[in-house]
Scaffold this motif. Structure first.
Motif, PDB file in Angstrom:
ATOM      1  N   ARG A  71      45.154  19.254 -30.889  1.00 41.60           N
ATOM      2  CA  ARG A  71      44.486  18.896 -32.144  1.00 41.60           C
ATOM      3  C   ARG A  71      44.230  20.127 -33.004  1.00 41.60           C
ATOM      4  O   ARG A  71      44.531  20.146 -34.181  1.00 41.60           O
ATOM      5  N   ALA A  72      43.668  21.160 -32.378  1.00 40.71           N
ATOM      6  CA  ALA A  72      43.348  22.398 -33.098  1.00 40.71           C
ATOM      7  C   ALA A  72      44.614  23.004 -33.692  1.00 40.71           C
ATOM      8  O   ALA A  72      44.618  23.487 -34.841  1.00 40.71           O
ATOM      9  N   GLU A  73      45.691  22.943 -32.904  1.00 42.28           N
ATOM     10  CA  GLU A  73      46.955  23.522 -33.364  1.00 42.28           C
ATOM     11  C   GLU A  73      47.466  22.775 -34.594  1.00 42.28           C
ATOM     12  O   GLU A  73      47.862  23.371 -35.600  1.00 42.28           O
ATOM     13  N   GLU A  74      47.435  21.436 -34.508  1.00 44.15           N
ATOM     14  CA  GLU A  74      47.905  20.606 -35.606  1.00 44.15           C
ATOM     15  C   GLU A  74      47.059  20.845 -36.873  1.00 44.15           C
ATOM     16  O   GLU A  74      47.567  20.978 -37.977  1.00 44.15           O
ATOM     17  N   ARG A  75      45.733  20.914 -36.619  1.00 42.79           N
ATOM     18  CA  ARG A  75      44.821  21.111 -37.758  1.00 42.79           C
ATOM     19  C   ARG A  75      45.140  22.423 -38.479  1.00 42.79           C
ATOM     20  O   ARG A  75      45.233  22.503 -39.691  1.00 42.79           O
ATOM     21  N   GLN A  76      45.365  23.461 -37.644  1.00 42.67           N
ATOM     22  CA  GLN A  76      45.646  24.774 -38.215  1.00 42.67           C
ATOM     23  C   GLN A  76      46.949  24.735 -39.018  1.00 42.67           C
ATOM     24  O   GLN A  76      47.021  25.249 -40.138  1.00 42.67           O
ATOM     25  N   ALA A  77      47.949  24.069 -38.454  1.00 47.56           N
ATOM     26  CA  ALA A  77      49.260  24.001 -39.118  1.00 47.56           C
ATOM     27  C   ALA A  77      49.143  23.269 -40.449  1.00 47.56           C
ATOM     28  O   ALA A  77      49.688  23.693 -41.472  1.00 47.56           O
ATOM     29  N   ALA A  78      48.382  22.127 -40.407  1.00 43.71           N
ATOM     30  CA  ALA A  78      48.216  21.343 -41.637  1.00 43.71           C
ATOM     31  C   ALA A  78      47.487  22.154 -42.704  1.00 43.71           C
ATOM     32  O   ALA A  78      47.839  22.143 -43.879  1.00 43.71           O
ATOM     33  N   LEU A  79      46.486  22.893 -42.244  1.00 39.62           N
ATOM     34  CA  LEU A  79      45.712  23.714 -43.181  1.00 39.62           C
ATOM     35  C   LEU A  79      46.610  24.750 -43.852  1.00 39.62           C
ATOM     36  O   LEU A  79      46.615  24.893 -45.088  1.00 39.62           O
ATOM     37  N   GLU A  80      47.372  25.460 -43.031  1.00 42.16           N
ATOM     38  CA  GLU A  80      48.231  26.511 -43.585  1.00 42.16           C
ATOM     39  C   GLU A  80      49.231  25.907 -44.569  1.00 42.16           C
ATOM     40  O   GLU A  80      49.492  26.470 -45.632  1.00 42.16           O
ATOM     41  N   ALA A  81      49.768  24.729 -44.202  1.00 42.44           N
ATOM     42  CA  ALA A  81      50.754  24.082 -45.076  1.00 42.44           C
ATOM     43  C   ALA A  81      50.118  23.729 -46.413  1.00 42.44           C
ATOM     44  O   ALA A  81      50.685  23.960 -47.484  1.00 42.44           O
ATOM     45  N   PHE A 137      34.988  23.387 -40.327  1.00 39.36           N
ATOM     46  CA  PHE A 137      35.434  22.061 -39.889  1.00 39.36           C
ATOM     47  C   PHE A 137      34.325  21.237 -39.247  1.00 39.36           C
ATOM     48  O   PHE A 137      34.546  20.117 -38.838  1.00 39.36           O
ATOM     49  N   SER A 138      33.136  21.830 -39.195  1.00 34.73           N
ATOM     50  CA  SER A 138      32.025  21.083 -38.603  1.00 34.73           C
ATOM     51  C   SER A 138      31.525  20.046 -39.605  1.00 34.73           C
ATOM     52  O   SER A 138      31.835  20.144 -40.805  1.00 34.73           O
ATOM     53  N   GLN A 160      32.840  29.029 -62.733  1.00 32.22           N
ATOM     54  CA  GLN A 160      34.016  28.162 -62.795  1.00 32.22           C
ATOM     55  C   GLN A 160      35.180  28.696 -61.971  1.00 32.22           C
ATOM     56  O   GLN A 160      35.881  27.953 -61.289  1.00 32.22           O
ATOM     57  N   ILE A 161      35.362  30.014 -62.053  1.00 34.94           N
ATOM     58  CA  ILE A 161      36.471  30.615 -61.307  1.00 34.94           C
ATOM     59  C   ILE A 161      36.264  30.422 -59.798  1.00 34.94           C
ATOM     60  O   ILE A 161      37.174  30.008 -59.070  1.00 34.94           O
ATOM     61  N   VAL A 162      35.020  30.706 -59.356  1.00 31.48           N
ATOM     62  CA  VAL A 162      34.714  30.606 -57.924  1.00 31.48           C
ATOM     63  C   VAL A 162      34.803  29.141 -57.473  1.00 31.48           C
ATOM     64  O   VAL A 162      35.387  28.811 -56.441  1.00 31.48           O
ATOM     65  N   GLN A 163      34.240  28.265 -58.310  1.00 30.34           N
ATOM     66  CA  GLN A 163      34.252  26.839 -58.017  1.00 30.34           C
ATOM     67  C   GLN A 163      35.683  26.336 -57.796  1.00 30.34           C
ATOM     68  O   GLN A 163      35.974  25.631 -56.829  1.00 30.34           O
ATOM     69  N   ALA A 164      36.573  26.734 -58.678  1.00 31.27           N
ATOM     70  CA  ALA A 164      37.965  26.290 -58.573  1.00 31.27           C
ATOM     71  C   ALA A 164      38.586  26.750 -57.253  1.00 31.27           C
ATOM     72  O   ALA A 164      39.254  25.973 -56.555  1.00 31.27           O
ATOM     73  N   ALA A 165      38.330  28.045 -56.908  1.00 27.38           N
ATOM     74  CA  ALA A 165      38.931  28.595 -55.687  1.00 27.38           C
ATOM     75  C   ALA A 165      38.381  27.886 -54.446  1.00 27.38           C
ATOM     76  O   ALA A 165      39.129  27.527 -53.523  1.00 27.38           O
ATOM     77  N   VAL A 166      37.059  27.658 -54.470  1.00 21.60           N
ATOM     78  CA  VAL A 166      36.415  27.024 -53.312  1.00 21.60           C
ATOM     79  C   VAL A 166      36.894  25.573 -53.179  1.00 21.60           C
ATOM     80  O   VAL A 166      37.201  25.097 -52.083  1.00 21.60           O
ATOM     81  N   ALA A 167      37.020  24.883 -54.321  1.00 20.72           N
ATOM     82  CA  ALA A 167      37.470  23.486 -54.286  1.00 20.72           C
ATOM     83  C   ALA A 167      38.862  23.378 -53.684  1.00 20.72           C
ATOM     84  O   ALA A 167      39.142  22.487 -52.870  1.00 20.72           O
ATOM     85  N   ARG A 168      39.731  24.327 -54.064  1.00 17.03           N
ATOM     86  CA  ARG A 168      41.083  24.299 -53.520  1.00 17.03           C
ATOM     87  C   ARG A 168      41.060  24.492 -51.997  1.00 17.03           C
ATOM     88  O   ARG A 168      41.752  23.811 -51.250  1.00 17.03           O
ATOM     89  N   MET A 169      40.216  25.465 -51.580  1.00 16.42           N
ATOM     90  CA  MET A 169      40.166  25.754 -50.158  1.00 16.42           C
ATOM     91  C   MET A 169      39.681  24.530 -49.383  1.00 16.42           C
ATOM     92  O   MET A 169      40.255  24.142 -48.367  1.00 16.42           O
ATOM     93  N   PHE A 170      38.629  23.918 -49.896  1.00 14.62           N
ATOM     94  CA  PHE A 170      38.084  22.774 -49.167  1.00 14.62           C
ATOM     95  C   PHE A 170      38.989  21.556 -49.250  1.00 14.62           C
ATOM     96  O   PHE A 170      39.001  20.711 -48.358  1.00 14.62           O
ATOM     97  N   SER A 171      39.760  21.447 -50.317  1.00 14.67           N
ATOM     98  CA  SER A 171      40.708  20.323 -50.347  1.00 14.67           C
ATOM     99  C   SER A 171      41.772  20.520 -49.264  1.00 14.67           C
ATOM    100  O   SER A 171      42.200  19.559 -48.621  1.00 14.67           O
ATOM    101  N   ALA A 172      42.153  21.798 -49.030  1.00 14.16           N
ATOM    102  CA  ALA A 172      43.121  22.069 -47.957  1.00 14.16           C
ATOM    103  C   ALA A 172      42.510  21.723 -46.599  1.00 14.16           C
ATOM    104  O   ALA A 172      43.160  21.142 -45.719  1.00 14.16           O
ATOM    105  N   VAL A 173      41.214  22.082 -46.460  1.00 11.71           N
ATOM    106  CA  VAL A 173      40.498  21.779 -45.218  1.00 11.71           C
ATOM    107  C   VAL A 173      40.465  20.268 -45.016  1.00 11.71           C
ATOM    108  O   VAL A 173      40.716  19.756 -43.930  1.00 11.71           O
ATOM    109  N   GLU A 174      40.218  19.536 -46.077  1.00 11.44           N
ATOM    110  CA  GLU A 174      40.116  18.079 -46.007  1.00 11.44           C
ATOM    111  C   GLU A 174      41.462  17.461 -45.625  1.00 11.44           C
ATOM    112  O   GLU A 174      41.531  16.532 -44.825  1.00 11.44           O
ATOM    113  N   ILE A 175      42.526  18.030 -46.227  1.00 10.50           N
ATOM    114  CA  ILE A 175      43.877  17.535 -45.911  1.00 10.50           C
ATOM    115  C   ILE A 175      44.153  17.712 -44.420  1.00 10.50           C
ATOM    116  O   ILE A 175      44.631  16.789 -43.730  1.00 10.50           O
ATOM    117  N   ALA A 176      43.793  18.884 -43.886  1.00 11.34           N
ATOM    118  CA  ALA A 176      44.041  19.160 -42.468  1.00 11.34           C
ATOM    119  C   ALA A 176      43.245  18.189 -41.602  1.00 11.34           C
ATOM    120  O   ALA A 176      43.739  17.654 -40.602  1.00 11.34           O
TER     121      ALA A 176
END
Ligand SMILES: Nc1ncnc2c1ncn2[C@@H]1O[C@H](COP(=O)(O)OP(=O)(O)OP(=O)(O)O)[C@@H](O)[C@H]1O
Ligand SMILES: [Mg+2]
Lengths: 312, 409
Positions: free
Chosen positions: B169-179, B111-112, B134-150
Motif C-alpha cells: 500500500r505504502a509503495e503504491e501510495r508513494q508511486a501515485a503521489l510522485e506521478a 497522510f494522517s 496566493q502564491i503559497v496557497q496555490a503551491a500548497v493546494a497543488r501538493m495536497f491535491s497530489a496527496v489526495e490523488i494518491a
C-alpha cells in the motif's frame, strides 16, 4: 530771437497737492536758464513734464516749437535730459552704457563709437570707460549721467540738479562742462538749489517756491529787484561813535550804524567807497582792524521774497 | 531696431551673470539626471521576486522539499532561510516580505487523518503579503491535491483487493503521489499557468515612461528651470525701474510698447535658447526621442517660450524688488511644475488632480512633449497644447501690459 523752450501756464497736480501752479517761462535759444528753488519747489516736476515723463494737468510747453502734448516724439528728439537721479545700468561699464543710450537715440555704427569717444573726452572719463558704473564714485556716476544726455547732440539740454552730493572737484568739472557746452551753442535749462551755481552759470534765473516762479531776471536784475546793497562790516580800535558821523557823510554811503563795536555800512559800490572810509577813519584818528564785505546774493533775494532761507 | 538693441542689452546683462548660467543650463542638466535616476530606480528593481522566509522545523521531509522547490520554481519568491523561532521578527523588521513556517512532523502527518497546518506570517494589508498568500496557497493546494490523488488511488485499489499488505500500500501510495506531482509540474511547464515577470513591477508603479525614465525628467526639468530661468531677465525689468533707466528710456522717445516688446523679445530668446539646448541634450545624451517629431517639438517649444516669457515679463513689472522677483518665480515654478506634472506624470495621480493640473499651462507643456515622447502621437497631437500655451501667453502678456500702464500713470 528764437525760443528753445516756451512753457505756457503749466500746472501739475498730484491729488490734492498742486505741485506746479501756472508756470510760464521761456528759455532763449543759446542761453542758460537756471531754476533755483528749495526742495519741493516743483523744479523736477516741470522737467518731468518737459521731457514727457508726466502729462501736465493743465497748460502746454513747446520745445524747439514742438508741443509736448501734440508732438511728444519731436519734442523729445530735440532734448537731452540729465535726470536728478543717476539713471544708468549699474552692471554695465561706462562705455557700454553710453553705447546703449546712443543706440536709443538712434545712433549706429562708426558714428556712435566716435560720439561716445567724444563724450567720454568731454566728461574726462576716457581712462575709466571700461569700469562698471556701480564701482564708480558719486562724482564719476554724475558725469556719465550727463554724458548719456549729450550723445545725440541735442539742441536743448535739461539738467536736474546735476551736482548734488559730489566732491568739489567733480562739481567744478561739471560746471565747466556746462559752460563749454553752452559756448558751443547748446541751450541749457539748469535746476539747482545752490545759488552760487545759478549765479555763475546763468543768463537768466527763475526763482521758484511752492510751485510758482516768484522772481525772474538776470542775476543783477534780481538783486536790484529787491534793492540790496553791498554790506560792509567793520571793526575799529576805538569807540565806533568817533567815526560813525564822519562815515555817514561819505559819498556813496546810504546808511551806517553801530552795534556791539561792529559798524555796518550799506554802500552801492564797495570798490569806490571803501578807500574813502579808510580816509575818513584816519582823519578821525581811528584804525580799522577788520573788514568784511558782503556782496548782495540770491540767498538774500530769496530770504527777502519768502522770509525763509534757501537751504533749510 | 531699437527694440532689438534693448533686447540685446538685456541678454548681455543676463548672460554675463555666471549665476544665471547656473540656473539656465547647469541645474536643469543635473536635475534631469537626478530625477531620471529616481524614476529608473522605481521602475527597474534589481530582483522583482518577493523575499519569503523559509522557517523549516520539519527537516528534509519529502513534502517540505516539494514545497520549497515548487515555490522557487514559481519565479515569484526568493527563499531566505530563517530560524522558525525568529520568523515573525524577520517579517516585522522587513528582512522578508513573509515567512512560511513548516511545523515539525509535517511530512509525517500528511497522510494522517489530521495533517498539520502550515503558517504564513505576512502583513495581509500589504500587496506583498496578499501576493505571498496566493502564491503559497496555490503551491500548497497543488501538493495536497497530489496527496489526495494518491490516497484515492490506494483506496480504489484496496477495494479491488489488489494490494496484499501495508508495505504494498505504502509503495503504491508513494508511486501515485510522485506521478501526480510530476503531472502537476508537467502541466505547469506546458500550459504556463501564470508566469510572473519583472514587468509586473513597472505596471505596478504606473509610470508610463515608454521605457526611458528620462522621458519624464527631461521635459519636466526643462519646464521647471525655464520658469526659474526667468529670474535674471525679470530682475532686469525691476532694475530698470529702480535705477530710473526706465524713465530715461522714455525721455529718449522710446515708446512704452517698444520697451515692453524689447524686454519680452529678450525673454523669448532666452527661454527658447535654453529649451532647445535642453532638448538637444535630452536627445543626444539621454536618448529621449525628441527628433521623432521635430516640428511638433519645435512648435511646443516656441509656444512654451511665449508663455514663459510673458509670465517673466509680468513678474518683472509686478515685483517691487529683486527679492520679490525670486519669490514670484519660485512660486510660479512650484505651482506649475507640481500641478503640471513636471515632477511626476499626471497619469499616476487621481483624476481630480489631473483635472486641476490641466488648468495650469505647465500641464499642457508637459502634454505637448509627452504626446510625442511617450504616447507616440504625431504632429496633430501638439495643436491643442500649443493652442492652450499661446492663450496663456496672451493672458500673461495682457496682464503685464496692464500692470505696466498702471505703474506708468
Ligand atoms: N509722483 C509724485 N506724486 C506725488 N507727489 C509728487 C510726485 N512728484 C513730486 N511730488 C511732489 O511735488 C512737489 C514738487 O516736487 P519736485 O520733485 O518737483 O520738487 P523739486 O523742486 O525738484 O525738489 P528737490 O530739490 O528736492 O528735487 C513735492 O512736494 C513732491 O513731494
Ligand atoms: Mg528735484
Amino acid at each position: 530771437m528764437t525760443l528753445a523752450i516756451e512753457m505756457q501756464n503749466l500746472h501739475k497736480r498730484f491729488g490734492d497737492l498742486h505741485a506746479v501752479q501756472g508756470v510760464s517761462l521761456t528759455v532763449q535759444a543759446g542761453e542758460i536758464l537756471s531754476l533755483l528753488g528749495p526742495n519741493g519747489a516743483g523744479k523736477s516736476t516741470i522737467i518731468s513734464m518737459l521731457s514727457g515723463l508726466l502729462q501736465p494737468t493743465e497748460g502746454d510747453a513747446l520745445v524747439m516749437g514742438h508741443s509736448i502734448r501734440r508732438e511728444p516724439e519731436a519734442a523729445k528728439a530735440c532734448l537731452g535730459v540729465v535726470p536728478q537721479d543717476i539713471a544708468l545700468y549699474p552692471d554695465l561699464s561706462a562705455r557700454e552704457n553710453l553705447l546703449f543710450w546712443g543706440k536709443m537715440y538712434g545712433l549706429r555704427g562708426a558714428a556712435l563709437k566716435k560720439r561716445v569717444d567724444e563724450v567720454l573726452e568731454i566728461i574726462g572719463l576716457v581712462d575709466r570707460q571700461k569700469g562698471r558704473v556701480d564701482k564708480f564714485s558719486g562724482g564719476m556716476k554724475r558725469r556719465v549721467n550727463i554724458a548719456a544726455a549729450l550723445l545725440h547732440k541735442p539742441q536743448v539740454v535739461i539738467m536736474d540738479e546735476p551736482t548734488v552730493g559730489i566732491d568739489p572737484q567733480s562739481r567744478r568739472h561739471i560746471l565747466d562742462n556746462v559752460k563749454e557746452l553752452n559756448r558751443q551753442g547748446m541751450t541749457v535749462l539748469y535746476t539747482t538749489h545752490y545759488m552760487e551755481e545759478a549765479a555763475e552759470l546763468s543768463d537768466h534765473i527763475a526763482i521758484m517756491d511752492h510751485g510758482r516762479v516768484i522772481a525772474y531776471g538776470t542775476h543783477d536784475e534780481l538783486i536790484r529787484l529787491v534793492g540790496e546793497q553791498t554790506r560792509i562790516d567793520l571793526t575799529l580800535n576805538v569807540d565806533a561813535g568817533r567815526v560813525l558821523t564822519a562815515w555817514q557823510q561819505v559819498e556813496g554811503v546810504s546808511r551806517a550804524s553801530a552795534q556791539d563795536g561792529l559798524v555796518t555800512v550799506l554802500v552801492d559800490d564797495s570798490n569806490r567807497v571803501l578807500p574813502r572810509l579808510f580816509e575818513a577813519a584816519t582823519a578821525a584818528g581811528a584804525r580799522i582792524t577788520g573788514v568784511d564785505i558782503r556782496e548782495p546774493n540770491l540767498e538774500a533775494v530769496f530770504l527777502h521774497l519768502t522770509g525763509r532761507a534757501l537751504r533749510d | 531696431m531699437r527694440i532689438l538693441d534693448l533686447a540685446f542689452k538685456d541678454l548681455s546683462q543676463v548672460l554675463r551673470d555666471k549665476m544665471s548660467l547656473l540656473f539656465l543650463i547647469v541645474m536643469p542638466v543635473v536635475f534631469t539626471f537626478f530625477m531620471g535616476l529616481a524614476f529608473s530606480g522605481a521602475t527597474r528593481p534589481t530582483d522583482p521576486r518577493l523575499a519569503l522566509g523559509w522557517a523549516n522545523a520539519d527537516g528534509e521531509s519529502r513534502f517540505s522539499q516539494q514545497l520549497y522547490a515548487d515555490l522557487e520554481a514559481s519565479g515569484s519568491v526568493r527563499w531566505v532561510e530563517v530560524d522558525p523561532a525568529e520568523a515573525e521578527a524577520a517579517v516585522r523588521q522587513g528582512q522578508v516580505a513573509g515567512a512560511l513556517v513548516i511545523p515539525a512532523g509535517f511530512g509525517q502527518a500528511v497522510f494522517s487523518p489530521a495533517p498539520l497546518q502550515l503558517t504564513l506570517i505576512a502583513d495581509q494589508a500589504s500587496t506583498a503579503g496578499q501576493s505571498l498568500y496566493q502564491i503559497v496557497q496555490a503551491a500548497v493546494a497543488r501538493m495536497f491535491s497530489a496527496v489526495e490523488i494518491a490516497r484515492l488511488d490506494v483506496t480504489m485499489l484496496d477495494a479491488q483487493n489488489v494490494l496484499p499488505d501495508e508495505a504494498a500500500r505504502a509503495e503504491e501510495r508513494q508511486a501515485a503521489l510522485e506521478a501526480a506531482l510530476a503531472e502537476w509540474t508537467q502541466t505547469d511547464r506546458q500550459r504556463a499557468w501564470v508566469r510572473v515577470e519583472s514587468a509586473v513591477a513597472q505596471t505596478d508603479n504606473g509610470v508610463p515612461l515608454g521605457g526611458n525614465p528620462f522621458n519624464q525628467s527631461s521635459p519636466g526639468m526643462l519646464v521647471q528651470f525655464a520658469i526659474s530661468g526667468m529670474i535674471g531677465a525679470a530682475g532686469i525689468v525691476v532694475q530698470e525701474r529702480k535705477t530710473r533707466t526706465l524713465q530715461r528710456l522714455i525721455t529718449t522717445a522710446m515708446k512704452p510698447w517698444q520697451i515692453i516688446a524689447g524686454h519680452w523679445l529678450a525673454m523669448v530668446t532666452l527661454v527658447l535658447g535654453q529649451t532647445l539646448l535642453l532638448v538637444l541634450f535630452g536627445q543626444l545624451v539621454l536618448d529621449v526621442n525628441y527628433f521623432r517629431e521635430p516640428l511638433g517639438v519645435l512648435l511646443v517649444a516656441v509656444a512654451f517660450s511665449l508663455w514663459i516669457a510673458s509670465m517673466g515679463l509680468f513678474i518683472g513689472v509686478l515685483a517691487q524688488g529683486q527679492e520679490q522677483v525670486i519669490l514670484f518665480c519660485l512660486i510660479a515654478m512650484f505651482l506649475f511644475t507640481s500641478l503640471g506634472g513636471a515632477w511626476f506624470p499626471l497619469e499616476v495621480t487621481g483624476q481630480v488632480f489631473s483635472l486641476i493640473g490641466h488648468l495650469t499651462p505647465g500641464a499642457w507643456a508637459m502634454d505637448g512633449f509627452q504626446n510625442i515622447l511617450v504616447r507616440g502621437l504625431g504632429l496633430a497631437s501638439v495643436w491643442q497644447p500649443v493652442g492652450v500655451l499661446v492663450a496663456y501667453a496672451l493672458l500673461f502678456f495682457a496682464l503685464a501690459v496692464w500692470r505696466f500702464r498702471v505703474r506708468e500713470a
